[in-house]
Design a protein around this motif. Structure first.
Motif, PDB file in Angstrom:
ATOM      1  N   LYS A   7       0.868  -1.184   0.000  1.00 57.53           N
ATOM      2  CA  LYS A   7       0.000   0.000   0.000  1.00 57.53           C
ATOM      3  C   LYS A   7       0.903   1.231   0.000  1.00 57.53           C
ATOM      4  O   LYS A   7       1.474   1.601   1.017  1.00 57.53           O
ATOM      5  N   LEU A   8       1.019   1.854  -1.145  1.00 56.90           N
ATOM      6  CA  LEU A   8       1.969   2.947  -1.329  1.00 56.90           C
ATOM      7  C   LEU A   8       1.627   4.185  -0.510  1.00 56.90           C
ATOM      8  O   LEU A   8       2.512   4.988  -0.214  1.00 56.90           O
ATOM      9  N   VAL A  13       9.031   3.674   3.734  1.00 58.42           N
ATOM     10  CA  VAL A  13      10.127   2.777   3.390  1.00 58.42           C
ATOM     11  C   VAL A  13       9.605   1.350   3.426  1.00 58.42           C
ATOM     12  O   VAL A  13       8.835   0.994   4.321  1.00 58.42           O
ATOM     13  N   PHE A  14      10.022   0.551   2.472  1.00 64.28           N
ATOM     14  CA  PHE A  14       9.601  -0.846   2.407  1.00 64.28           C
ATOM     15  C   PHE A  14      10.833  -1.740   2.507  1.00 64.28           C
ATOM     16  O   PHE A  14      11.851  -1.479   1.873  1.00 64.28           O
ATOM     17  N   SER A  30      12.711   3.067  -0.831  1.00 65.08           N
ATOM     18  CA  SER A  30      11.850   4.165  -0.417  1.00 65.08           C
ATOM     19  C   SER A  30      10.512   4.038  -1.146  1.00 65.08           C
ATOM     20  O   SER A  30      10.385   3.300  -2.133  1.00 65.08           O
ATOM     21  N   ASN A  31       9.546   4.762  -0.675  1.00 62.61           N
ATOM     22  CA  ASN A  31       8.226   4.765  -1.314  1.00 62.61           C
ATOM     23  C   ASN A  31       8.361   5.148  -2.784  1.00 62.61           C
ATOM     24  O   ASN A  31       7.769   4.508  -3.655  1.00 62.61           O
ATOM     25  N   GLU A  32       9.158   6.159  -3.052  1.00 62.68           N
ATOM     26  CA  GLU A  32       9.334   6.626  -4.431  1.00 62.68           C
ATOM     27  C   GLU A  32      10.012   5.566  -5.301  1.00 62.68           C
ATOM     28  O   GLU A  32       9.662   5.386  -6.470  1.00 62.68           O
ATOM     29  N   GLU A  49      -3.860  -1.778  -3.744  1.00 63.47           N
ATOM     30  CA  GLU A  49      -2.742  -2.645  -3.391  1.00 63.47           C
ATOM     31  C   GLU A  49      -1.937  -3.008  -4.633  1.00 63.47           C
ATOM     32  O   GLU A  49      -2.489  -3.234  -5.708  1.00 63.47           O
ATOM     33  N   TYR A  50      -0.617  -3.073  -4.429  1.00 60.87           N
ATOM     34  CA  TYR A  50       0.294  -3.377  -5.512  1.00 60.87           C
ATOM     35  C   TYR A  50       1.122  -4.604  -5.148  1.00 60.87           C
ATOM     36  O   TYR A  50       1.082  -5.085  -4.026  1.00 60.87           O
TER      37      TYR A  50
END
Length: 83
Positions: A7-8, A13-14, A30-32, A49-50
């Protein structure tokens, strides 16, 4: 590996964790970086969702995001500051 339910809009941070019999690999994005990733796709049609699939054919594309366990906390903090 298929990392799902990304979920962006709720994460800065992922951290993706790959586990094999003989090793554990961490990728910090990072999100970006997730948003711009060529392997990002919608998980459900029109949903929020991705997912990102990491396979033997594209794993080298993620080398830039790979982090050793001892550096994980620092890598997360650095990516967080970029936001």
């Amino acid at each position: 590996m298929n990392f799902q339910q990304i979920k962006l809009d709720v994460g800065d941070v992922f951290v993706f964790v790959g586990v094999w019999v003989d090793k554990i690999v961490y990728w910090v994005l990072s999100n970006e970086e997730v948003k711009q990733n060529d392997f990002l796709s919608h998980q459900h049609r029109g949903g929020i969702e991705y997912q990102i699939g990491i396979r033997n054919t594209n794993i080298q594309e993620f080398n830039a995001f790979r982090v050793e366990a001892a550096a994980l906390t620092n890598a997360i903090k650095l990516k967080e500051r970029i936001q």
